[in-house]
Design an enzyme around this catalytic site. Sequence first.
Site, mmCIF file in Angstrom:
data_model
loop_
_atom_site.group_PDB
_atom_site.id
_atom_site.type_symbol
_atom_site.label_atom_id
_atom_site.label_comp_id
_atom_site.label_asym_id
_atom_site.label_seq_id
_atom_site.Cartn_x
_atom_site.Cartn_y
_atom_site.Cartn_z
ATOM 1 N N SER A 13 26.574 9.986 43.774
ATOM 2 C CA SER A 13 25.516 8.978 43.609
ATOM 3 C C SER A 13 25.543 7.959 44.754
ATOM 4 C CB SER A 13 25.606 8.290 42.250
ATOM 5 O OG SER A 13 26.723 7.443 42.191
ATOM 6 N N ASN A 14 26.727 7.663 45.258
ATOM 7 C CA ASN A 14 26.779 6.782 46.437
ATOM 8 C C ASN A 14 26.231 7.487 47.671
ATOM 9 O OD1 ASN A 14 28.008 4.022 45.981
ATOM 10 N ND2 ASN A 14 29.415 5.329 44.815
ATOM 11 N N ILE A 92 43.726 11.778 49.159
ATOM 12 C CA ILE A 92 44.399 10.776 49.993
ATOM 13 C C ILE A 92 44.509 11.344 51.402
ATOM 14 C CG2 ILE A 92 46.633 9.646 50.389
ATOM 15 C CD1 ILE A 92 46.834 9.342 47.345
ATOM 16 N N LEU A 93 44.184 10.530 52.395
ATOM 17 C CA LEU A 93 44.221 10.984 53.790
ATOM 18 C C LEU A 93 45.476 10.450 54.470
ATOM 19 C CD1 LEU A 93 40.444 10.288 54.469
ATOM 20 C CD2 LEU A 93 41.509 12.561 54.463
ATOM 21 N N ASN A 107 35.219 3.083 53.022
ATOM 22 C CA ASN A 107 35.405 3.630 51.677
ATOM 23 C C ASN A 107 34.772 2.662 50.687
ATOM 24 O OD1 ASN A 107 36.518 5.290 49.566
ATOM 25 N ND2 ASN A 107 38.081 3.713 49.255
ATOM 26 N N HIS A 109 35.193 1.375 46.668
ATOM 27 C CA HIS A 109 36.109 1.399 45.519
ATOM 28 C C HIS A 109 35.520 0.529 44.405
ATOM 29 C CE1 HIS A 109 39.828 1.878 43.351
ATOM 30 N NE2 HIS A 109 39.824 0.583 43.117
ATOM 31 N N ASP A 145 43.145 2.458 49.131
ATOM 32 C CA ASP A 145 42.249 1.369 48.728
ATOM 33 C C ASP A 145 42.627 0.041 49.388
ATOM 34 O OD1 ASP A 145 40.808 3.133 47.101
ATOM 35 O OD2 ASP A 145 42.178 2.829 45.432
ATOM 36 N N GLU A 174 27.414 -0.652 43.455
ATOM 37 C CA GLU A 174 27.941 0.179 44.550
ATOM 38 C C GLU A 174 26.789 0.683 45.413
ATOM 39 O OE1 GLU A 174 30.891 3.140 43.530
ATOM 40 O OE2 GLU A 174 31.392 2.083 41.690
HETATM 41 C C1 GAR Z 1 32.469 5.735 42.642
HETATM 42 O O1 GAR Z 1 32.504 4.883 41.531
HETATM 43 C C2 GAR Z 1 33.429 5.257 43.702
HETATM 44 O O2 GAR Z 1 33.510 3.873 43.790
HETATM 45 C C3 GAR Z 1 34.726 5.857 43.220
HETATM 46 O O3 GAR Z 1 34.368 7.148 42.783
HETATM 47 C C4 GAR Z 1 33.025 7.114 42.300
HETATM 48 C C5 GAR Z 1 32.240 8.218 42.952
HETATM 49 O O4 GAR Z 1 30.968 8.311 42.391
HETATM 50 N N1 GAR Z 1 35.707 5.900 44.259
HETATM 51 C C6 GAR Z 1 37.002 5.634 44.079
HETATM 52 O O5 GAR Z 1 37.483 5.402 42.988
HETATM 53 C C7 GAR Z 1 37.853 5.671 45.340
HETATM 54 N N2 GAR Z 1 39.107 5.063 45.127
HETATM 55 P P1 GAR Z 1 29.799 9.071 43.155
HETATM 56 O O6 GAR Z 1 30.330 10.459 43.485
HETATM 57 O O7 GAR Z 1 28.673 9.137 42.155
HETATM 58 O O8 GAR Z 1 29.451 8.287 44.377
#
Ligand code: GAR
Length: 217
Positions: A13-14, A92-93, A107, A109, A145, A174
């Site tokens: 979604s992001n 994790i990279l 990134n 978070h 993070d 986000e």
């Molecule tokens: C999002 O909420 C993002 O912030 C989180 O994973 C989700 C991905 O959603 N990321 C983390 O937790 C990274 N530490 P999406 O695939 O719908 O964008």
Amino acid sequence: MLKVAVLISGRGSNLQALIDACARDDFPATIVRVISNKADAYGLVRAQNAGLDTAVVNHKDFPDRESFEDALHTELSNAGVEFICLAGFMRILNSDFVNRWRDRMLNIHPSLLPAFKGLHTHERVLEAGVGFTGCTVHFVRPEMDDGPIVTQAAVAVNPHEDASRLAERVLLLEHLIYPEALRLVAEGRVKVVGSKAEIKEATYSNTWLVNPEPMIE
Ligand code: GAR
């Protein structure tokens, strides 16, 4: 025009928010590759629907993290990528990879970093009883993070809501702050100084506070 790769592992979604932003005429970045470490990530469908080039680099196809990351790096170089956005990329990279892309990788978070790093963020936020939470876009550093913060948005926590409702409310933010962070970076307005990201000539804010939803049950 900044050439961007978006790295995903799932729903995307992001990624969609970034695709929509990049489709606007005045947006200073373009997505040249969407890469997933999982072949069934729904984000790949979103990318294909938008006519973007995709690739799967599955970590399970490689004997170790180094060779996986080398393959990732080759894919990025071949696509002429200048900048990376991690968008729900759940691997994790290593520091070698992170340092190759230092200050060229963002990134997102779902918490107000540096609080609540790691997984199960919203559950832990509710458990801790904090009044505010939110989301953060930051440059990537070898520690998970961690890194200079570019954009953040905060919401008031409703103690009566569950983690999935809170996650939904944060996710909407986000989708607002990730394109904004990429815009600021692509316009050359973000400079990393020590452990901080400084926003040059900020004519609009890089932080938001969203009104609470009513707390009456
Ligand atoms: C999002 O909420 C993002 O912030 C989180 O994973 C989700 C991905 O959603 N990321 C983390 O937790 C990274 N530490 P999406 O695939 O719908 O964008």
